[in-house]
Write a protein that holds these residues in place. Sequence first.
Motif, short mmCIF file in Angstrom:
data_model
loop_
_atom_site.label_atom_id
_atom_site.label_comp_id
_atom_site.label_asym_id
_atom_site.label_seq_id
_atom_site.Cartn_x
_atom_site.Cartn_y
_atom_site.Cartn_z
N TYR A 76 44.15 -28.25 48.72
CA TYR A 76 44.20 -27.01 47.98
C TYR A 76 42.80 -26.70 47.33
CZ TYR A 76 45.95 -23.59 44.65
OH TYR A 76 46.21 -22.71 43.65
N ARG A 95 38.76 -17.55 37.49
CA ARG A 95 39.78 -18.06 36.69
C ARG A 95 39.53 -17.58 35.19
NH1 ARG A 95 43.15 -21.82 39.09
NH2 ARG A 95 42.78 -22.67 40.92
N GLU A 112 51.25 -24.80 31.05
CA GLU A 112 51.32 -24.08 32.24
C GLU A 112 52.21 -24.34 33.46
OE1 GLU A 112 47.54 -24.44 34.50
OE2 GLU A 112 48.29 -22.65 35.90
N SER A 114 53.79 -24.30 36.67
CA SER A 114 53.18 -24.62 38.23
C SER A 114 51.75 -24.57 37.72
CB SER A 114 53.53 -23.00 38.76
OG SER A 114 54.86 -22.64 38.99
N ASP A 134 55.25 -28.70 37.45
CA ASP A 134 55.25 -28.27 38.92
C ASP A 134 56.53 -28.71 39.76
OD1 ASP A 134 52.64 -26.68 40.31
OD2 ASP A 134 54.20 -27.51 41.78
N ALA A 161 60.20 -23.97 37.45
CA ALA A 161 60.18 -23.18 36.34
C ALA A 161 61.44 -22.47 35.92
CB ALA A 161 59.31 -22.12 37.10
N MET A 177 50.33 -19.35 36.60
CA MET A 177 49.43 -18.57 37.58
C MET A 177 49.89 -18.80 38.76
SD MET A 177 46.94 -17.50 39.27
CE MET A 177 45.86 -17.79 40.64
C1 SAM Z 1 48.97 -20.92 44.08
S1 SAM Z 1 49.58 -22.54 43.26
C2 SAM Z 1 48.92 -22.44 41.89
C3 SAM Z 1 48.43 -23.52 41.01
C4 SAM Z 1 47.53 -23.25 39.74
N1 SAM Z 1 48.54 -22.76 38.75
C5 SAM Z 1 46.34 -22.66 39.98
O1 SAM Z 1 46.19 -21.71 39.33
O2 SAM Z 1 45.67 -23.29 40.75
C6 SAM Z 1 51.36 -22.26 43.04
C7 SAM Z 1 52.00 -23.20 42.49
O3 SAM Z 1 53.30 -23.00 42.11
C8 SAM Z 1 54.29 -24.04 42.31
N2 SAM Z 1 55.65 -23.64 42.42
C9 SAM Z 1 56.19 -22.83 43.27
N3 SAM Z 1 57.28 -22.61 43.00
C10 SAM Z 1 57.56 -23.05 41.84
C11 SAM Z 1 59.00 -23.20 40.81
N4 SAM Z 1 60.19 -22.58 41.14
N5 SAM Z 1 58.56 -23.97 39.75
C12 SAM Z 1 57.73 -24.67 39.50
N6 SAM Z 1 56.56 -24.51 39.99
C13 SAM Z 1 56.62 -23.82 41.44
C14 SAM Z 1 53.79 -24.58 43.66
O4 SAM Z 1 54.22 -26.01 43.61
C15 SAM Z 1 52.14 -24.67 43.52
O5 SAM Z 1 51.74 -25.69 42.81
#
Ligand code: SAM
Length: 295
Positions: A76, A95, A112, A114, A134, A161, A177
């Motif tokens: 990632y 960012r 934060e 996620s 997360d 979330a 985000m």
């Molecule tokens: C594109 S990544 C973004 C990570 C970080 N916020 C960034 O900006 O690099 C999306 C993240 O959302 C998390 N995610 C997806 N659905 C979620 C949920 N329902 N509750 C919590 N986290 C979630 C994923 O596991 C992932 O780590």
Amino acid sequence: MKPNTLPFLCNPVTHEPLRLVVKPGPEGSSQETLVSVKSGEEFPIRDGIPIFLRDTDVSGSNKKYQELYNHIAPFYDVSMKIAAFLKSGGEEKRRTEYLQQLDIKAGDRVLEVSVGTGGNLRYLPRTAKYFGLDLSWGMLKRCQKNLKARGMETELFLGAAEYLPFDDEAFDVVFHMGGINFFSDKARAIQEMIRVARPSTKLMIVDENEQVAKKLERTPVAGKFYGNRTEMISAPVDLVPAGMHEIKVRDVCNGDLYCLTFRKPQAEGAHRREPALTQRPTWHSTPALQGFGVI
Ligand SMILES: C[S@@+](CC[C@H](N)C(=O)[O-])C[C@H]1O[C@@H](n2cnc3c(N)ncnc32)[C@H](O)[C@@H]1O
């Protein structure tokens, strides 16, 4: 987990307070567990991360994305770096364009939702205290490693979330985000972010615009996740409950992302909030966490 974090944690479903129980583990080790004071429901702490999510708690879109992020966690950071360099002249520039919308003061408790691998946290002031939740154990473990390398102390939680394991008004700043477009229940997640924010807090929600999703759906790997969408992506303004102030949507990062901000009002009860449940919702089982030895 730091001892002063415990007072503002709660059972994510019933909102009962929790207490910390330390039991003897194998070979002289100890196993810390958070226990709900009324129901006795237990949430283990593994590698310092409280686990508020079970295999049986994740279904639908959340299950699909949990599996995706568990698989791509090792790649990632590098893929984000390359993408940000090609699109916006680097990750810091990309960012900070949305992070500058946050009002973070020294000593603030910042959540934060996620948090992923912690990519945003490195561009935020070190004078605040950070908390990240997360759905993906793979992303959280990578986050823990990144934060350690940067010498940053941040508390991490495995959870959804839609069911945050925090007390009402526990945080001075709350933001998200990158994941909400595909959350199983976006409305509930937004209400949860509002619930755990203190009155007057400015909240921020950022994610990809439809134009990016359109490009990604034509690529081999991402296409699997972005294709077959049933609705066009747009900032979830319609899901912001009545009573919120200063609702604004701006496009950032060359129009790739929307950035929705709004402020929770001072007055209590000025917004609708999801009530605590007396028991867990019926979700379907997933093996997504098993590969990571979480449960
Ligand atoms: C594109 S990544 C973004 C990570 C970080 N916020 C960034 O900006 O690099 C999306 C993240 O959302 C998390 N995610 C997806 N659905 C979620 C949920 N329902 N509750 C919590 N986290 C979630 C994923 O596991 C992932 O780590």
